[in-house]
Design an enzyme around this catalytic site. Structure first.
Site, mmCIF file in Angstrom:
data_model
loop_
_atom_site.group_PDB
_atom_site.id
_atom_site.type_symbol
_atom_site.label_atom_id
_atom_site.label_comp_id
_atom_site.label_asym_id
_atom_site.label_seq_id
_atom_site.Cartn_x
_atom_site.Cartn_y
_atom_site.Cartn_z
ATOM 1 N N ARG A 46 30.709 60.657 44.549
ATOM 2 C CA ARG A 46 32.067 60.234 44.901
ATOM 3 C C ARG A 46 32.327 60.556 46.368
ATOM 4 O O ARG A 46 32.943 59.783 47.091
ATOM 5 C CB ARG A 46 33.111 60.916 43.993
ATOM 6 C CG ARG A 46 34.545 60.649 44.479
ATOM 7 C CD ARG A 46 35.653 60.918 43.456
ATOM 8 N NE ARG A 46 35.430 62.026 42.576
ATOM 9 C CZ ARG A 46 35.459 63.325 42.934
ATOM 10 N NH1 ARG A 46 35.706 63.671 44.180
ATOM 11 N NH2 ARG A 46 35.230 64.255 42.032
ATOM 12 N N TYR A 98 49.320 38.552 50.453
ATOM 13 C CA TYR A 98 48.707 38.492 49.128
ATOM 14 C C TYR A 98 49.652 39.109 48.079
ATOM 15 O O TYR A 98 50.215 40.178 48.298
ATOM 16 C CB TYR A 98 47.360 39.223 49.162
ATOM 17 C CG TYR A 98 46.752 39.401 47.801
ATOM 18 C CD1 TYR A 98 46.552 38.309 46.948
ATOM 19 C CD2 TYR A 98 46.390 40.656 47.328
ATOM 20 C CE1 TYR A 98 46.012 38.469 45.687
ATOM 21 C CE2 TYR A 98 45.841 40.825 46.068
ATOM 22 C CZ TYR A 98 45.669 39.721 45.246
ATOM 23 O OH TYR A 98 45.144 39.887 43.993
ATOM 24 N N ASP A 175 45.312 43.483 57.832
ATOM 25 C CA ASP A 175 44.439 42.975 56.770
ATOM 26 C C ASP A 175 43.725 41.757 57.346
ATOM 27 O O ASP A 175 44.328 40.701 57.541
ATOM 28 C CB ASP A 175 45.286 42.614 55.540
ATOM 29 C CG ASP A 175 44.422 42.176 54.360
ATOM 30 O OD1 ASP A 175 43.309 41.663 54.595
ATOM 31 O OD2 ASP A 175 44.872 42.329 53.208
ATOM 32 N N LYS A 200 35.725 39.035 49.507
ATOM 33 C CA LYS A 200 35.897 37.670 50.015
ATOM 34 C C LYS A 200 34.748 37.301 50.961
ATOM 35 O O LYS A 200 33.614 37.254 50.533
ATOM 36 C CB LYS A 200 37.282 37.561 50.647
ATOM 37 C CG LYS A 200 38.393 38.177 49.772
ATOM 38 C CD LYS A 200 38.623 37.377 48.521
ATOM 39 C CE LYS A 200 39.386 38.085 47.400
ATOM 40 N NZ LYS A 200 40.357 39.086 47.679
HETATM 41 O O1 P1T Z 1 41.029 41.625 45.172
HETATM 42 P P1 P1T Z 1 40.804 42.804 46.068
HETATM 43 O O2 P1T Z 1 39.405 42.986 46.525
HETATM 44 O O3 P1T Z 1 41.408 44.069 45.523
HETATM 45 O O4 P1T Z 1 41.582 42.474 47.443
HETATM 46 C C1 P1T Z 1 42.960 42.316 47.509
HETATM 47 C C2 P1T Z 1 43.343 41.438 48.669
HETATM 48 C C3 P1T Z 1 43.731 42.034 49.854
HETATM 49 N N1 P1T Z 1 44.090 41.292 50.920
HETATM 50 C C4 P1T Z 1 44.069 39.951 50.891
HETATM 51 C C5 P1T Z 1 44.475 39.168 52.095
HETATM 52 C C6 P1T Z 1 43.678 39.289 49.723
HETATM 53 O O5 P1T Z 1 43.664 37.945 49.718
HETATM 54 C C7 P1T Z 1 43.307 40.049 48.574
HETATM 55 C C8 P1T Z 1 42.900 39.407 47.285
HETATM 56 N N2 P1T Z 1 43.223 38.063 47.197
HETATM 57 C C9 P1T Z 1 42.927 37.231 46.144
HETATM 58 C C10 P1T Z 1 42.310 37.640 45.045
HETATM 59 C C11 P1T Z 1 43.349 35.835 46.328
HETATM 60 O O6 P1T Z 1 42.873 34.942 45.599
HETATM 61 O O7 P1T Z 1 44.157 35.572 47.218
#
Ligand code: P1T
Length: 391
Positions: A46, A98, A175, A200
């Protein structure tokens, strides 16, 4: 080292134990110590793991940052950054973002006494008016999800510097998920921290969920790292490996994503069935000049609305062949999403519509398939849905 070289070499030294060229998946939770406190820098996974450490070095290099922390998801990374704050602190946030980030702020962190003001940060006067004496953070998403608005990162940093004397500065966190580090470098524009959902573009193959926080500021990094260990939102060694493997081809993929997205945005904009296209690479985008200045490319995300009743959007989304109807983005395969019902469903309807996320909005994550197939898919769906709605 240039970007593509960093993606392939940073953190990717041959394994010191075996000479393995590719960083091994150290699938271990713990490490045998030679004597109490005598070990090779790892005592529990961890806290630190060699596969994750390699990923953290690679991701920091992609943002030209000194420090990196990897997390089990983008949301875990975001939560770690917000942990810099305490009850009574205030955050200014982009009004378009988001839905899951909104949910974390509104339904988890607000309960802990952190205040949030959502503002259209592309309007610098509105931004200035939203700043309070206890504002400790600016949370920027740019381009925003799902309306592809752009925020001038350098201008927000300028406002932060003017409002707060050195030593009491509010933190600017960006972000950078939509742009990817290939097309946008927030730290070079004055931001203190960059957050990614590595799920992503960085992972790039829709097979792993992850997040990261990158910074040049050691004091900020120390707090994020402390939180990473104290709370434990870490990626597994296997997930770290997958993310690292994906990130090696980020530059190649981003160029293809952009090439396809530019062509598709142009095709949609000139199509008689399409009402509006949101893509920073189009000269009609209200912040096209800022996009050219702030980003080295426009990315692979775009949104659009169709003419006619809003329910037409859902019918259209159901017609696609190569664009899978799915949440998420940034993978090699194209996706279509209905934000109001899917990614942004956690924002109350009234709030959502005020921000422009209507039931008629569709979002595309343009993949790297052959452009002619993607255009044919969109063209066929536009024609089919036009036939249905003209009856
Ligand atoms: O899904 P995760 O890895 O926890 O990430 C969250 C997140 C954070 N910031 C942005 C700009 C994002 O688009 C996302 C996650 N977004 C999607 C799952 C979506 O389809 O827009």
């Amino acid at each position: 080292m240039k970007f593509s070289t960093r993606a392939i070499h940073a953190g990717q030294d041959a394994d010191p134990a075996t000479g393995a060229t590719i960083v091994p998946i150290y699938q271990t939770s713990t490490y045998t110590q030679e004597a109490v406190g005598v070990h090779k820098g790892y005592d529990y996974s961890r806290t630190a793991n060699p596969t994750r450490a390699a990923l953290e070095t690679q991701l920091a290099a992609l943002e030209d940052a000194r420090y990196g922390c990897a997390f089990s998801s983008g949301m875990a990374a975001t939560a770690a950054v917000l942990n810099l704050l305490s009850a009574g602190d205030h955050v200014v946030v982009t009004d378009d973002l988001y839905g899951g980030t909104y949910r974390l702020f509104a339904r988890v962190l607000a309960r802990y006494g952190i205040g949030f003001t959502y503002v259209d940060m592309s309007d610098l006067e509105a931004l200035e008016a939203a700043v309070e004496t206890n504002t400790k953070m600016f949370w920027i998403e740019t381009p925003t999800n799902p309306l592809l608005k752009l925020i001038d990162i350098a201008a927000v940093c300028g406002l932060r510097d003017a409002r707060h004397p050195e030593g009491q500065r509010a933190v600017v966190a960006v972000d950078n998920t939509f742009a990817s580090p290939y097309f946008q470098s927030p730290l070079a524009l004055g931001a203190d921290l960059v957050v990614h959902s590595t799920t992503k573009y960085i992972g790039g193959h829709s097979d792993v969920v992850g997040g990261a926080v990158l910074t040049n500021d050691q004091a900020l990094h120390d707090v994020v790292k402390f939180h990473q260990n104290a709370v434990g939102g870490i990626p597994s060694p296997h997930d770290a490996y997958l993310t690292m493997r994906g990130a090696k081809t980020l530059a190649l993929r981003m160029r293809e994503h952009e090439r396809n997205a530019l062509a598709i945005a142009g095709f949609l904009e000139s199509h008689p069935q399409v009402e509006r296209v949101y893509y920073p690479g189009l000269p009609s985008h209200p912040q096209h000049d800022l996009a050219k200045r702030q980003m080295s490319g426009f990315g692979g995300m775009l949104s659009f609305t169709l003419l006619g009743p809003q329910r037409r959007a859902i019918d259209f989304a159901n017609r696609m062949r190569y664009f899978s109807l799915a949440e998420s983005l940034g993978g090699v395969e194209s996706l279509i999403c209905h934000p109001a019902r899917m990614t942004h469903g956690s924002i109350p309807r009234e709030e959502r519509e005020r921000r422009g996320i209507t039931d008629g909005l569709l979002r595309l994550s343009v993949g790297i398939e052959d452009l002619s197939d993607l255009l044919a898919d969109l063209g066929d769906a536009l024609e089919g849905s036009a036939r249905d709605y003209s009856r």
